[in-house]
Design an enzyme around this catalytic site. Sequence first.
Site, PDB file in Angstrom:
ATOM      1  N   TYR A   1       0.818  -1.209   0.000  1.00 44.19           N
ATOM      2  CA  TYR A   1       0.000   0.000   0.000  1.00 44.19           C
ATOM      3  C   TYR A   1       0.857   1.267   0.000  1.00 44.19           C
ATOM      4  O   TYR A   1       0.406   2.322  -0.424  1.00 44.19           O
ATOM      5  CB  TYR A   1      -0.904   0.048   1.236  1.00 44.19           C
ATOM      6  CG  TYR A   1      -2.219  -0.666   1.092  1.00 44.19           C
ATOM      7  CD1 TYR A   1      -2.258  -2.012   0.753  1.00 44.19           C
ATOM      8  CD2 TYR A   1      -3.419  -0.009   1.308  1.00 44.19           C
ATOM      9  CE1 TYR A   1      -3.463  -2.678   0.633  1.00 44.19           C
ATOM     10  CE2 TYR A   1      -4.631  -0.667   1.196  1.00 44.19           C
ATOM     11  CZ  TYR A   1      -4.648  -1.996   0.856  1.00 44.19           C
ATOM     12  OH  TYR A   1      -5.846  -2.644   0.744  1.00 44.19           O
TER      13      TYR A   1
ATOM     14  N   LYS B   1       3.252 -15.257   2.575  1.00 49.02           N
ATOM     15  CA  LYS B   1       3.484 -16.016   1.340  1.00 49.02           C
ATOM     16  C   LYS B   1       4.990 -16.280   1.254  1.00 49.02           C
ATOM     17  O   LYS B   1       5.670 -15.880   0.307  1.00 49.02           O
ATOM     18  CB  LYS B   1       2.948 -15.202   0.137  1.00 49.02           C
ATOM     19  CG  LYS B   1       2.946 -15.939  -1.171  1.00 49.02           C
ATOM     20  CD  LYS B   1       1.914 -17.064  -1.269  1.00 49.02           C
ATOM     21  CE  LYS B   1       2.056 -17.823  -2.575  1.00 49.02           C
ATOM     22  NZ  LYS B   1       1.194 -19.015  -2.648  1.00 49.02           N
TER      23      LYS B   1
ATOM     24  N   ASP C   1      -2.676 -18.475   0.649  1.00 46.20           N
ATOM     25  CA  ASP C   1      -3.665 -19.186  -0.178  1.00 46.20           C
ATOM     26  C   ASP C   1      -4.348 -20.275   0.642  1.00 46.20           C
ATOM     27  O   ASP C   1      -5.566 -20.459   0.597  1.00 46.20           O
ATOM     28  CB  ASP C   1      -3.031 -19.740  -1.467  1.00 46.20           C
ATOM     29  CG  ASP C   1      -1.709 -20.452  -1.235  1.00 46.20           C
ATOM     30  OD1 ASP C   1      -1.166 -20.395  -0.112  1.00 46.20           O
ATOM     31  OD2 ASP C   1      -1.204 -21.085  -2.186  1.00 46.20           O
TER      32      ASP C   1
ATOM     33  N   ASP D   1      -6.352  -6.970   4.219  1.00 46.57           N
ATOM     34  CA  ASP D   1      -7.484  -6.349   3.531  1.00 46.57           C
ATOM     35  C   ASP D   1      -8.372  -7.436   2.936  1.00 46.57           C
ATOM     36  O   ASP D   1      -9.597  -7.432   3.116  1.00 46.57           O
ATOM     37  CB  ASP D   1      -6.948  -5.424   2.426  1.00 46.57           C
ATOM     38  CG  ASP D   1      -8.074  -4.749   1.660  1.00 46.57           C
ATOM     39  OD1 ASP D   1      -9.012  -4.270   2.322  1.00 46.57           O
ATOM     40  OD2 ASP D   1      -8.015  -4.710   0.421  1.00 46.57           O
TER      41      ASP D   1
ATOM     42  N   ASP E   1     -12.253  -9.115   4.516  1.00 54.79           N
ATOM     43  CA  ASP E   1     -13.522  -9.158   3.773  1.00 54.79           C
ATOM     44  C   ASP E   1     -14.053 -10.586   3.722  1.00 54.79           C
ATOM     45  O   ASP E   1     -15.250 -10.827   3.876  1.00 54.79           O
ATOM     46  CB  ASP E   1     -13.341  -8.643   2.331  1.00 54.79           C
ATOM     47  CG  ASP E   1     -13.580  -7.141   2.203  1.00 54.79           C
ATOM     48  OD1 ASP E   1     -13.301  -6.416   3.184  1.00 54.79           O
ATOM     49  OD2 ASP E   1     -14.041  -6.697   1.131  1.00 54.79           O
TER      50      ASP E   1
END
Length: 349
Positions: A139, A188, A220, A244, A248
């Site tokens: 970001y 990751k 993942d 983020d 959700d």
Amino acid sequence: MRINLALLKGDGIGPEIVDSACHVLDTVARRYSHDIAYTSLLAGGCAIDATGVPLPKETLDECLKSDSVLLGAVGGPKWDTLPGHLRPEKALLGVRKALGLYANIRPAKLYSALADRCPLRVVDDFDILIVRELTGGIYFGESGRRNGQYGEEAFDTECYSEKEIERIGRVAFEAAKKRNKKLTSIDKANVLESSRLWRETMHKLSHEYKEVEYADMLVDNAAMQLIKNPAQFDVIVTSNMFGDILSDEASQLTGSIGMLPSASLGESTRGMYEPIHGSAPDIAGKGIANPIATILSVAMMLRYSFSLEKEADCIENAVVKTLDQEYFTGDIGGKMTNNEITDKIIENL
Ligand code: IPM
Ligand code: MG
């Protein structure tokens, strides 16, 4: 206690849900003899329309002077074609960065009244706390456009320092210590160097928190495990981008993204509190938005910034009671309006 709040109502449903949350807050404040002063400020699309920039200097200055910030939501299709540095979202990112709010706390739990709104067929009760790093990573990394071998290219960079990882790690370990003593760090590390430093740093920290059961998980797999068995998680710590996305995902398991509050915290007691959902332009102005995420954000504010535990409990209990009475907005299968739900919550305080 006297509290000076900066209000960034923002765009879309932002003003409606912030008004609801302020009604609830005012009622609790009266009951416990607190004095709340509000300063409404422009941020996001409304600020672009009025001043040409998403985060006017006055807004940032007032946020820096306030005891805490309550934000609705920013953005909408009207501003979608603006260049990156002028988009409404820049307001949000700008406040997070300028106030040093590196720790974003997003609780996702399944309320028993909403158990059948969870899209999973079989689910054990879950209560997850997502700790998302908020002022670093992709970001805020170097980004831009350039001419490459095959024409125009665009790039964004993920960069994390050991210090940034350690400080968010501490927030997560401390939170886990106070809850069910289980922490999953999501990265990751099989592909990204920044994730390998993330993992090494978390491992080092885990030796200081022997009472916390620590594990790491690839992102993942984590996306899959959240659907397979959300109850396996207690506290999750992860980077800005992964947080983020996963928050959700987790929110949908609770029945609606309209349920999830958040706190953004830094080194001081000043925080920013906001629902995790967006400005929902499709339902803006119709009075049917779910105000619960914002109301619960106010409860988080009372608890995290002002240590007003009783007052925070009072709001959270009123929300649970209202849900138990099956008063729902449309997103969770009911028919009530924002104002009707807010009135019920106030009745139940
Ligand atoms: C969130 C939002 C923001 C983010 C956007 C609006 C910039 O999605 O708070 O989750 O990506 O952080
Ligand atoms: Mg988001």
